[in-house]
Design a protein around this motif. Structure first.
Motif, PDB file in Angstrom:
ATOM      1  N   GLU A   1       0.829  -1.209   0.000  1.00  0.00           N
ATOM      2  CA  GLU A   1       0.000   0.000   0.000  1.00  0.00           C
ATOM      3  C   GLU A   1       0.863   1.259   0.000  1.00  0.00           C
ATOM      4  OE1 GLU A   1      -0.711  -2.592   1.938  1.00  0.00           O
ATOM      5  OE2 GLU A   1      -2.780  -3.144   1.460  1.00  0.00           O
ATOM      6  N   ALA A   2       1.938   1.240   0.759  1.00  0.00           N
ATOM      7  CA  ALA A   2       2.853   2.396   0.773  1.00  0.00           C
ATOM      8  C   ALA A   2       3.485   2.583  -0.603  1.00  0.00           C
ATOM      9  CB  ALA A   2       3.924   2.216   1.844  1.00  0.00           C
ATOM     10  N   LEU A   3       3.832   1.478  -1.243  1.00  0.00           N
ATOM     11  CA  LEU A   3       4.396   1.561  -2.593  1.00  0.00           C
ATOM     12  C   LEU A   3       3.357   2.081  -3.581  1.00  0.00           C
ATOM     13  CD1 LEU A   3       6.873   1.089  -4.354  1.00  0.00           C
ATOM     14  CD2 LEU A   3       6.066  -1.245  -4.721  1.00  0.00           C
ATOM     15  N   PHE A   4       2.109   1.676  -3.414  1.00  0.00           N
ATOM     16  CA  PHE A   4       1.045   2.178  -4.286  1.00  0.00           C
ATOM     17  C   PHE A   4       0.838   3.676  -4.084  1.00  0.00           C
ATOM     18  CE2 PHE A   4      -1.120  -2.250  -4.173  1.00  0.00           C
ATOM     19  CZ  PHE A   4      -0.140  -2.764  -5.003  1.00  0.00           C
ATOM     20  N   LEU A   5       0.905   4.139  -2.842  1.00  0.00           N
ATOM     21  CA  LEU A   5       0.788   5.578  -2.575  1.00  0.00           C
ATOM     22  C   LEU A   5       1.915   6.349  -3.252  1.00  0.00           C
ATOM     23  CD1 LEU A   5      -0.205   5.607   1.201  1.00  0.00           C
ATOM     24  CD2 LEU A   5      -1.609   6.390  -0.709  1.00  0.00           C
ATOM     25  N   LEU A   6       3.134   5.832  -3.130  1.00  0.00           N
ATOM     26  CA  LEU A   6       4.278   6.496  -3.744  1.00  0.00           C
ATOM     27  C   LEU A   6       4.164   6.474  -5.264  1.00  0.00           C
ATOM     28  CD1 LEU A   6       6.963   7.904  -3.071  1.00  0.00           C
ATOM     29  CD2 LEU A   6       8.067   5.678  -3.349  1.00  0.00           C
ATOM     30  N   THR A   7       3.736   5.354  -5.818  1.00  0.00           N
ATOM     31  CA  THR A   7       3.547   5.250  -7.265  1.00  0.00           C
ATOM     32  C   THR A   7       2.528   6.275  -7.745  1.00  0.00           C
ATOM     33  OG1 THR A   7       4.036   2.887  -7.168  1.00  0.00           O
ATOM     34  CG2 THR A   7       2.918   3.693  -9.146  1.00  0.00           C
ATOM     35  N   ALA A   8       1.398   6.335  -7.061  1.00  0.00           N
ATOM     36  CA  ALA A   8       0.354   7.288  -7.444  1.00  0.00           C
ATOM     37  C   ALA A   8       0.862   8.724  -7.346  1.00  0.00           C
ATOM     38  CB  ALA A   8      -0.881   7.087  -6.564  1.00  0.00           C
TER      39      ALA A   8
ATOM     40  N   LEU B   1       6.354  16.466 -12.845  1.00  0.00           N
ATOM     41  CA  LEU B   1       7.809  16.311 -12.813  1.00  0.00           C
ATOM     42  C   LEU B   1       8.286  15.815 -14.166  1.00  0.00           C
ATOM     43  CD1 LEU B   1       8.167  14.394  -9.418  1.00  0.00           C
ATOM     44  CD2 LEU B   1       8.936  16.730  -9.860  1.00  0.00           C
ATOM     45  N   PRO B   2       9.529  16.124 -14.526  1.00  0.00           N
ATOM     46  CA  PRO B   2      10.092  15.517 -15.739  1.00  0.00           C
ATOM     47  C   PRO B   2      10.096  13.987 -15.589  1.00  0.00           C
ATOM     48  CG  PRO B   2      11.510  17.290 -14.939  1.00  0.00           C
ATOM     49  CD  PRO B   2      10.472  17.053 -13.896  1.00  0.00           C
ATOM     50  N   TRP B   3       9.920  13.288 -16.681  1.00  0.00           N
ATOM     51  CA  TRP B   3       9.795  11.835 -16.612  1.00  0.00           C
ATOM     52  C   TRP B   3      11.012  11.168 -15.975  1.00  0.00           C
ATOM     53  CZ3 TRP B   3      12.956   8.270 -18.908  1.00  0.00           C
ATOM     54  CH2 TRP B   3      13.795   8.719 -19.910  1.00  0.00           C
ATOM     55  N   ARG B   4      12.210  11.720 -16.191  1.00  0.00           N
ATOM     56  CA  ARG B   4      13.411  11.122 -15.586  1.00  0.00           C
ATOM     57  C   ARG B   4      13.387  11.250 -14.068  1.00  0.00           C
ATOM     58  NH1 ARG B   4      18.631  11.633 -19.401  1.00  0.00           N
ATOM     59  NH2 ARG B   4      17.547  11.198 -21.340  1.00  0.00           N
ATOM     60  N   VAL B   5      12.899  12.371 -13.576  1.00  0.00           N
ATOM     61  CA  VAL B   5      12.789  12.563 -12.122  1.00  0.00           C
ATOM     62  C   VAL B   5      11.730  11.621 -11.562  1.00  0.00           C
ATOM     63  CG1 VAL B   5      12.216  14.213 -10.296  1.00  0.00           C
ATOM     64  CG2 VAL B   5      13.596  14.942 -12.265  1.00  0.00           C
ATOM     65  N   ARG B   6      10.620  11.500 -12.269  1.00  0.00           N
ATOM     66  CA  ARG B   6       9.569  10.559 -11.834  1.00  0.00           C
ATOM     67  C   ARG B   6      10.113   9.145 -11.731  1.00  0.00           C
ATOM     68  NH1 ARG B   6       3.726  11.828 -14.307  1.00  0.00           N
ATOM     69  NH2 ARG B   6       4.140  13.977 -14.854  1.00  0.00           N
ATOM     70  N   LEU B   7      10.749   8.707 -12.808  1.00  0.00           N
ATOM     71  CA  LEU B   7      11.263   7.343 -12.845  1.00  0.00           C
ATOM     72  C   LEU B   7      12.354   7.139 -11.804  1.00  0.00           C
ATOM     73  CD1 LEU B   7      11.206   4.570 -14.169  1.00  0.00           C
ATOM     74  CD2 LEU B   7      12.867   5.416 -15.843  1.00  0.00           C
ATOM     75  N   GLY B   8      13.303   8.062 -11.748  1.00  0.00           N
ATOM     76  CA  GLY B   8      14.385   7.936 -10.773  1.00  0.00           C
ATOM     77  C   GLY B   8      13.877   7.985  -9.339  1.00  0.00           C
ATOM     78  N   GLY B   9      12.953   8.909  -9.067  1.00  0.00           N
ATOM     79  CA  GLY B   9      12.387   9.009  -7.725  1.00  0.00           C
ATOM     80  C   GLY B   9      11.615   7.766  -7.347  1.00  0.00           C
ATOM     81  N   PHE B  10      10.860   7.233  -8.293  1.00  0.00           N
ATOM     82  CA  PHE B  10      10.112   6.012  -8.027  1.00  0.00           C
ATOM     83  C   PHE B  10      11.047   4.833  -7.782  1.00  0.00           C
ATOM     84  CE2 PHE B  10       8.351   2.058  -9.749  1.00  0.00           C
ATOM     85  CZ  PHE B  10       7.363   1.840  -8.816  1.00  0.00           C
ATOM     86  N   LEU B  11      12.040   4.652  -8.651  1.00  0.00           N
ATOM     87  CA  LEU B  11      12.951   3.513  -8.502  1.00  0.00           C
ATOM     88  C   LEU B  11      13.744   3.589  -7.198  1.00  0.00           C
ATOM     89  CD1 LEU B  11      14.220   3.055 -12.170  1.00  0.00           C
ATOM     90  CD2 LEU B  11      12.549   1.659 -10.920  1.00  0.00           C
TER      91      LEU B  11
END
Length: 162
Positions: free
Chosen positions: A76-83, A90-100
């Motif tokens: 659930e915490a991962l789903f919150l962060l994903t959402a 955000l720029p897509w690279r920041v989104r992807l990097g922040g998510f990973l």
């Protein structure tokens, strides 16, 4: 702004509903391999006298045990962060990097929660109920939100210096 809140809500609901309809074998493997196993290793490292063992979805010792069920695995915490990353501007690279980078953050935060609950359960049941039902869920959300805010702050500073 409202549109981003709607996106956040929709992504979270879709992830949560998808997870609930997914087969249980993957969920059980996730619980055993990503929650119980590491918790047992840390317990035995910190307090070898406890002699914790992984028993399916349970951290078990002769002093007490803790069952890890769906909802205790950090998804659930991962789903919150994903959402949050999907909805953020955000720029897509920041989104992807922040998510990973956020995936291990969620894992570590959830493991800290599991360890706190395991040790509280060994000591005294009264604090366990408060920790399990109130304190640790709030702490997990605040820590994950803090991580997300840190990513946003770093991005805002980087954008301001351009």
């Amino acid at each position: 702004m409202l549109w981003r809140a709607v996106i956040f809500g929709l992504v979270f609901v879709v992830l949560q509903l998808s997870w609930q309809t997914m087969g249980t074998s993957f969920g059980q493997a996730l619980i055993h391999d990503a929650a119980v196993g590491p918790a047992v290793a840390v317990v035995n490292l910190l307090t070898p006298s406890v002699h914790a063992v992984a028993d399916g979805h349970t951290v078990r010792s002769r002093m007490g045990s803790l069952n890890i069920i769906n909802g205790c695995d950090g998804t659930e915490a991962l789903f919150l962060l994903t959402a949050a990353f999907v909805a953020a501007r955000l720029p897509w690279r920041v989104r992807l990097g922040g998510f990973l980078l956020g995936i291990p953050v969620v894992f570590v935060v959830n493991e800290m929660r599991i360890l706190a609950l395991f040790y509280a359960n060994l000591d005294d049941r009264a604090p366990f109920d408060f920790l399990h039902g109130t304190a640790t869920p709030i702490a997990v959300i605040l820590l994950i939100a803090g991580y997300f805010y840190a990513v946003l702050s770093v991005q805002a500073r980087a954008a301001a210096t351009r």
